[in-house]
Design a protein around this motif. Structure first.
Motif, PDB file in Angstrom:
ATOM      1  N   UNK A  66       0.221 -15.115  -5.497  1.00  0.00           N
ATOM      2  CA  UNK A  66      -0.028 -14.118  -4.457  1.00  0.00           C
ATOM      3  C   UNK A  66       0.933 -12.930  -4.542  1.00  0.00           C
ATOM      4  N   UNK A  67       2.005 -13.060  -5.325  1.00  0.00           N
ATOM      5  CA  UNK A  67       2.917 -11.934  -5.509  1.00  0.00           C
ATOM      6  C   UNK A  67       2.383 -10.914  -6.520  1.00  0.00           C
ATOM      7  N   UNK A  68       1.345 -11.277  -7.243  1.00  0.00           N
ATOM      8  CA  UNK A  68       0.787 -10.346  -8.211  1.00  0.00           C
ATOM      9  C   UNK A  68       0.301  -9.088  -7.501  1.00  0.00           C
ATOM     10  N   UNK A  69       0.758  -7.949  -7.967  1.00  0.00           N
ATOM     11  CA  UNK A  69       0.551  -6.606  -7.390  1.00  0.00           C
ATOM     12  C   UNK A  69       1.381  -6.358  -6.144  1.00  0.00           C
ATOM     13  N   UNK A  70       2.174  -7.356  -5.692  1.00  0.00           N
ATOM     14  CA  UNK A  70       2.930  -7.187  -4.449  1.00  0.00           C
ATOM     15  C   UNK A  70       4.439  -7.328  -4.632  1.00  0.00           C
TER      16      UNK A  70
END
Length: 275
Positions: A66-70
């Motif tokens: 869920x950290x992908x792109x964030x």
């Protein structure tokens, strides 16, 4: 402050930092391993352990994804995604072993995609929402320290397949722990804001730690790791009472169901699909 060699003493004994997620030195950890369950090994107990450890890894990997792109920086986005891939690889191997020994002959997809939340046996620490970067770093530090201690012991397990999976995982988890520790020191010994966020994350996560030690008692080793890192970061080691319930017994937080709904949506919509 120089963080070039933060946590190096904790990395001693794990100098081989070959990591499959980074595409270097991949070897099949089960190549040549006899998959027969040895005489005297409790098949039900082995299956339950593999399932629980796989659930820990799958849910932990999903949160990291869920950290992908964030993530704060592209480099950290790649690092967190690759740590998640390591955990996903561990989950796949452990689910496969579970299916071999629990009498169902199920594949890994059956465990990951077609069980409801109350059938999962992960520790609840893994299913909490990511929060800010400090929260995810503290969780990764605690979880990887605990899992590394567990896998180090399991690398000499009587079941040769579990032992091989654990031995491969030790190398990965040593890196996960080092990565989290270095960031913990940077944030704890950084600005007033980063220090405050680290303290808040520690206080929020501390009530979940006793559940880890109930699942596998590595309290002394894990707390020694944490003290070393937190001392360098200028952070206190919090104390907190354990929360009621236990993830290993099927107790869940409100956060697992929506995580699984997203994780399982495609497989459940197209249960016979292959790609």
């Amino acid at each position: 402050m120089s963080d070039d060699h933060v946590y190096m003493t904790l990395a001693e004994g794990h100098e081989d930092d070959t990591r499959w997620a980074y595409g270097t030195g991949f070897e099949d950890p089960l190549h040549g391993v006899d998959t027969t369950v040895p005489d005297g090994v409790d098949r039900a107990g082995l299956a339950a352990l593999c399932l629980a450890l796989a659930d820990d890894a799958l849910i932990g990997a999903q949160r990291l994804a869920e950290w992908t792109t964030r993530a704060p920086e592209l480099e950290e986005e790649v690092a967190l995604a690759n740590i998640g891939l390591d955990l996903l690889g561990q989950a796949r191997l452990l689910y496969a072993r579970c299916g071999q020994v629990d009498g169902t002959d199920q594949g890994e997809d059956a465990y990951a995609y077609f069980r409801d939340p109350d059938a999962f046996r992960n520790v609840r620490l893994t299913e909490l929402p990511n929060g800010d970067f400090a929260f995810s770093i503290v969780r990764l530090l605690v979880f990887s320290s605990w899992r590394l201690a567990h896998f180090t012991e399991l690398s000499s397990a009587p079941d040769p397949v579990l032992a091989a999976i654990a031995a491969k995982g030790v190398k990965e988890l040593a890196y996960h722990r080092q990565y989290a520790a270095e960031w913990a020191v940077r944030l704890g010994d950084g600005t007033d804001e980063s220090h405050a966020r680290m303290r808040a994350a520690l206080d929020a996560l501390a009530p979940y730690w006793p559940e880890l030690f109930a699942a596998y008692d590595a309290r002394d080793a894990v707390l020694a790791d944490l003290r070393q890192v937190l001392d360098a970061a200028g952070l206190p080691l919090p104390e907190a009472e354990a929360l009621p319930g236990n993830g290993r017994d099927g107790d869940r937080t409100e956060h697992l169901a929506p995580l699984l709904a997203e994780l399982q949506s495609v497989a459940r919509a197209h249960p016979e699909a292959t790609w």
